[in-house]
Design a protein around this motif. Structure first.
Motif, PDB file in Angstrom:
ATOM      1  N   SER A   1       0.724  -1.228   0.123  1.00  0.00           N
ATOM      2  CA  SER A   1       0.044  -0.037   0.037  1.00  0.00           C
ATOM      3  C   SER A   1       0.846   1.340  -0.074  1.00  0.00           C
TER       4      SER A   1
ATOM      5  N   GLN B 195      -9.163   5.107  -5.484  1.00  0.00           N
ATOM      6  CA  GLN B 195      -9.993   4.637  -4.554  1.00  0.00           C
ATOM      7  C   GLN B 195     -11.219   5.681  -4.330  1.00  0.00           C
TER       8      GLN B 195
ATOM      9  N   GLU C  92       0.997   4.036  -3.056  1.00  0.00           N
ATOM     10  CA  GLU C  92       0.533   5.279  -2.671  1.00  0.00           C
ATOM     11  C   GLU C  92       1.381   6.141  -3.146  1.00  0.00           C
TER      12      GLU C  92
ATOM     13  N   SER D 283      -4.706   5.512  -3.336  1.00  0.00           N
ATOM     14  CA  SER D 283      -5.932   6.062  -2.439  1.00  0.00           C
ATOM     15  C   SER D 283      -6.664   7.025  -3.506  1.00  0.00           C
TER      16      SER D 283
END
Length: 744
Positions: free
Chosen positions: A186, A286, A190, A283
């Protein structure tokens, strides 16, 4: 040597990257084990009880969940309705012991000792199995290294290390290893490393005795920024029939809308959280998916990386529109007035009225009681009134308009007309218009403000209402039933047409949307409502004329009475998942309202009520209170103060139509009170005039929520001279309530 993938698949079913152990500890030699064969050699033995000892790092409940060998269960663990035990299978039990050892290895306890023992009951009717666990010391991380990140920016590297899950000197476990792997994925996705994936990570663990050395080897791909972003809106079913295409370029994003559907470019660009030139971010993508999902007008949303050139990621967002029009019929069944109440509703929804995800909805609803009931008219003779069936009819329309730059914020308009015949010999007509603004201060909360609301209310009496007013209501409002002038004035006041001009502020909070979903789920709803301030300004500054039947001290504008009151209300609910299929839920409901200015009372339609499927289930809909009042008709006019608490224990242990179903045990305590008078709220009335019930309910699962069949018995009824009803409990003297969806 064994792989992390094999170990985790055995315990959790999760595929992970390869992990090799060198010098893995051997199982303790000479582990004592008793024979697991049938004690008698012939008769089948049944498991009577299983117990664990020595397990401090893993709970007994977790151990019981991973083994197949089980002991017989009983109703709520009380020992009643006990099921017969399962036959003991030595091979299955050996596998259970192996699973326990693997779980301890997974937790980092390489040298855990699992020792089973068992004994036969004196009557020979079952085995008592005892599993003794000596956990010993867990493995300690004595070295931790990361390869492949020396070339990245120092600031990024520092942030990566500062949030690390693995630490030297701390206990080692595969759980922590997987968590660190997922955090690494993650983190770098990112930071622009879009194509960094599981195969880009190699992990090696070397174990020597009780020490573990961990090495993470990372292969980072090229760091990327977003290049051109293109959005495509198309319906694959209708695309061939309608070949029209509308191109746009808005806020650095290009796109095309194919077909006849209308989708504003501003809606698309405001939902996309990233722009060309920004560092790629998981993110942001998302958030983009969530923003498009909130519009409720797309059935498919795909963010597709097309190609990489010169460090730029070319991206296309594919959007497939959902059906724009929807017709939804509904059925409503409950027992709100005692007898079966049946209703139907037909709603039409347009999910994208003007192309900006505006949702327009119109519906009509009608419901009526299916059989005659006069349970609220006990003090009247049957010749005093005409028999009728209560009914409710309404027409509603709403328009929700999202703020394109802030997808979570919306404006809404609402219009409603309704009329009804109530079982208290009243007919009612209501007209309502409302304007609202709603925003999300945080992902878990919402704040709504009704900045414009006017409600017109007109009530009319049916034959017999005057006598009902004298017998059931005058005592509550301090009117002498023998004073005809006072009775007429009270009835006129109640039946006057009235305006409720209201400002309303509501705050909602829930932690249900958090990831992972918490064990304890909280829901908070707070309301602050004020009515009459704008109407008072009109009364004072605009409409200064005098009207027949009103004095200068009466709240009225243009010959119509208006309400003046303030109202506060709070609801707190919680839900705790105890185990699969078992939950504990509770609620607290507080409310208070007060007239001010020229008004002396609060409007009946805005007061608090008690009793029914979503309130105090030992009483029928709106038939409890206020205080110790024994008049169910009076309870239908509500009160200004409310206090209720509820608690439920829910068990889902069977399925019907592929929906979880079960039973619920519940209890409710509370009441409503007037502010003053014989049923006014005080410390003494709180202690003596509380209502209390308990009960059991059947829950039948359905796609629209569980069907609730609740049977409740009164424990304490303040309306009775002998309030403690539990002292004369009769299983057949219950109150039945029916509804759809959980009570809270």
């Amino acid at each position: 040597m064994f792989s992390l993938g094999a170990l985790v698949r055995a315990i959790t079913g999760i595929l992970v990257v390869a992990l090799c152990f060198t010098e893995a500890p051997a199982s303790p030699a000479g582990e004592p084990q008793e024979s697991l064969s049938d004690s008698s050699g012939t008769a089948t033995q049944y498991v009577n009880a299983i117990s664990f000892s020595g397990n401090t790092s893993i709970s007994e409940n977790e151990l019981r969940q991973i083994i197949v060998t089980t002991e017989p269960t009983s109703f709520l663990g009380l020992g009643i309705f006990r099921k017969s035990g399962k036959p003991f299978d030595p091979e299955v039990f050996q596998r259970d012991l192996g699973i326990i050892r693997k779980l301890y290895t997974y937790k980092g306890y390489f040298f855990a000792d699992i020792h089973p023992s068992m004994g036969l009951r004196s009557k020979g009717d079952g085995l008592d199995i005892r599993i003794t666990i000596t956990e010993n010391e867990p493995a300690i991380i004595d070295s931790l290294a990361y390869n492949g990140i020396a070339s990245i920016d120092a600031e990024i590297r520092e942030r990566y290390f500062s949030a690390g899950i693995l630490k030297t000197g701390e206990h080692f476990s595969v759980e922590k290893l997987i968590a660190e792997r997922d955090r690494t994925l993650s983190f770098f996705r990112e930071e622009g490393y879009t194509f960094f994936h599981e195969d880009s990570i190699r992990i090696r663990v070397d174990t020597v005795g009780a020490n573990a050395g961990v090495l993470f080897s990372l292969h980072l791909p090229e760091k990327l920024i977003y290049g051109p972003v293109h959005a495509v809106v198309y319906n694959p079913v209708k695309r061939r029939a309608d070949k029209r295409e509308r191109y746009f370029l808005n806020d650095s994003i290009s796109g095309v809308v194919a077909g006849s559907q209308k989708v504003l470019p501003a809606l698309i660009t405001s939902s996309i959280a990233f722009r060309p030139g920004q560092t790629t971010s998981e993110s942001l993508e998302q958030n983009t998916l969530q923003n498009f999902g909130k519009t409720n007008i797309f059935s498919s949303i795909i963010i597709k990386p097309d190609s990489v050139r010169d460090g730029r990621l070319f991206t296309t967002i594919h959007l497939e529109p959902a059906p724009k029009h929807q017709i939804e019929p509904k059925l409503l069944v409950d027992n709100r007035y005692g007898s079966l109440f049946f209703g139907t509703s037909l709603a039409y929804e347009n999910r994208n009225l003007f192309g900006g995800a505006e949702q327009f909805k119109a519906s009509t609803e009608f419901g009526t009681q299916t059989s005659y009931s006069n349970n609220l008219l006990e003090k009247l003779d049957e010749d005093d009134y005409d028999k009728f069936l209560p009914y409710e009819f309404s027409v509603k329309s709403s328009l929700i308009m999202p703020v394109l730059k802030r997808p979570d914020n919306v404006y809404s308009a609402y219009v409603e007309y309704s009329q009804s015949n109530l079982p208290i010999l009243l007919s009612s007509m209501n007209g309502l218009i409302r304007g609202s603004y709603s925003a999300k201060p945080s992902p878990s909360s919402r704040l709504s403000f009704d900045f414009f609301e006017f409600e017109w209310v007109q009530k009319d009496s049916l034959r017999g209402f005057r006598k009902l007013f004298k017998t059931d209501l005058t005592e509550n409002i301090g009117i002498d039933p023998d004073d005809d002038a006072a009775v007429d004035a009270g009835i006129d006041s109640l039946l006057d047409a009235r305006i409720n001009q209201t400002f309303r502020l509501r705050y909602n909070y829930t932690n249900l949307n958090r990831t992972p979903v918490p064990t304890n789920i909280w829901n908070l709803d707070l309301l602050l409502e004020e009515s009459g301030s704008l109407a008072w300004l009109i009364d004072q500054a605009i409409d200064t004329k005098s009207y027949t039947g009103f004095t200068s001290n009466d709240p009225q504008i243009f010959g119509t009475t208006y309400s003046q009151y303030v109202k506060t209300e709070g609801r707190l609910g919680f839900l705790r998942n105890l185990s699969p299929g078992k939950q504990v839920a509770g609620r607290l409901h507080l409310g208070f309202m007060l007239p001010y200015g020229k008004a002396e009372t609060t409007p009946e339609e805005r007061r608090f009520f008690a009793g029914g499927a979503n309130s105090m289930r030992g009483w029928l809909f709106n038939t409890l209170g206020p205080g110790s009042s024994a008049s169910e008709a009076a309870a239908n006019f509500g009160a200004d103060i409310k206090l209720e608490l509820g608690l439920e224990y829910r068990m889902k242990f069977f399925s019907l139509f592929d929906q979880p179903s079960g039973v619920t045990f519940f209890t409710d305590i509370g009441n409503i009170w007037d502010r003053t008078g014989p049923y006014g709220f005080s410390l003494n009335s709180l202690v003596n005039d509380f209502a209390w019930d308990f009960g059991v309910g059947l829950r039948i699962g359905s796609p629209i929520g569980p069907f609730r069949f609740d049977f409740a018995w009164k424990i304490h009824d303040p309306a009775e001279d002998a309030a403690w009803q539990i002292l004369k409990w009769n299983p057949l003297d219950f109150t039945f309530n029916f509804g759809i969806g959980e009570a809270f």
